[in-house]
Design a protein around this motif. Structure first.
Motif, PDB file in Angstrom:
ATOM      1  N   SER A   4       0.748  -1.318  -0.081  1.00 30.99           N
ATOM      2  CA  SER A   4      -0.069   0.164   0.039  1.00 30.99           C
ATOM      3  C   SER A   4       0.984   1.333  -0.033  1.00 30.99           C
ATOM      4  CB  SER A   4      -1.007  -0.097   1.273  1.00 30.99           C
ATOM      5  OG  SER A   4      -0.329   0.203   2.571  1.00 30.99           O
ATOM      6  N   LEU A  52     -16.041  -5.845   4.697  1.00 35.54           N
ATOM      7  CA  LEU A  52     -15.892  -4.363   5.214  1.00 35.54           C
ATOM      8  C   LEU A  52     -17.514  -3.986   5.236  1.00 35.54           C
ATOM      9  CD1 LEU A  52     -12.905  -3.550   2.924  1.00 35.54           C
ATOM     10  CD2 LEU A  52     -12.906  -3.568   5.483  1.00 35.54           C
ATOM     11  N   GLU A  57     -15.875   1.882   1.820  1.00 38.81           N
ATOM     12  CA  GLU A  57     -14.644   1.126   2.352  1.00 38.81           C
ATOM     13  C   GLU A  57     -14.052   0.114   1.461  1.00 38.81           C
ATOM     14  OE1 GLU A  57     -15.680  -0.256   6.115  1.00 38.81           O
ATOM     15  OE2 GLU A  57     -16.298   1.597   7.039  1.00 38.81           O
ATOM     16  N   GLN A  58     -14.949  -0.792   0.927  1.00 40.45           N
ATOM     17  CA  GLN A  58     -14.443  -1.808  -0.023  1.00 40.45           C
ATOM     18  C   GLN A  58     -13.727  -1.305  -1.201  1.00 40.45           C
ATOM     19  OE1 GLN A  58     -18.209  -3.504  -1.236  1.00 40.45           O
ATOM     20  NE2 GLN A  58     -18.261  -4.986   0.623  1.00 40.45           N
ATOM     21  N   TYR A  61     -10.347   0.123   0.067  1.00 37.78           N
ATOM     22  CA  TYR A  61      -9.407  -1.010   0.308  1.00 37.78           C
ATOM     23  C   TYR A  61      -8.867  -1.687  -0.793  1.00 37.78           C
ATOM     24  CZ  TYR A  61      -7.435  -5.222   1.983  1.00 37.78           C
ATOM     25  OH  TYR A  61      -6.343  -6.244   2.219  1.00 37.78           O
ATOM     26  N   ASN A  65      -4.703  -1.140  -1.514  1.00 30.67           N
ATOM     27  CA  ASN A  65      -3.945  -2.592  -1.392  1.00 30.67           C
ATOM     28  C   ASN A  65      -4.204  -3.288  -2.624  1.00 30.67           C
ATOM     29  OD1 ASN A  65      -3.634  -2.203   1.406  1.00 30.67           O
ATOM     30  ND2 ASN A  65      -5.722  -1.778   1.521  1.00 30.67           N
TER      31      ASN A  65
END
Length: 86
Positions: A4, A52, A57-58, A61, A65
């Motif tokens: 990340s 999540l 949020e998904q 992420y 990442n």
């Protein structure tokens, strides 16, 4: 899976989508694209994303990442951080 830290302070991404030309997006535009894709695929997501609590949020992420989301067998949405020269 990329680290990340690679995406810290990155503002632009190249997006590769099956049967489409490459597209350059800002981090905000990529976030919106991922949210749209994820919203229509909630029943098909990997378990780590299902944990999540929201589509936002998904997408965050994934953006921070990962660099790929499988859409169907053999077809993936991919994104990579790029630096655009002025």
């Amino acid at each position: 899976m990329p680290d990340s830290i690679m995406y810290q302070d990155e503002n632009h991404f190249v997006v590769l989508e099956p049967e489409c030309q490459e597209e350059f997006l800002t981090a905000t535009e990529l976030q919106q694209k991922l949210e749209t894709v994820l919203a229509s695929r909630q029943g098909e997501l990997p378990q780590y994303l299902q944990k999540l609590s929201s589509v936002k949020e998904q997408a965050e992420y994934l953006r921070d990442n990962n660099c790929e989301l499988e859409l169907s067998p053999g077809k993936s949405l991919q994104w990579y951080a790029v630096r655009l020269e002025k």
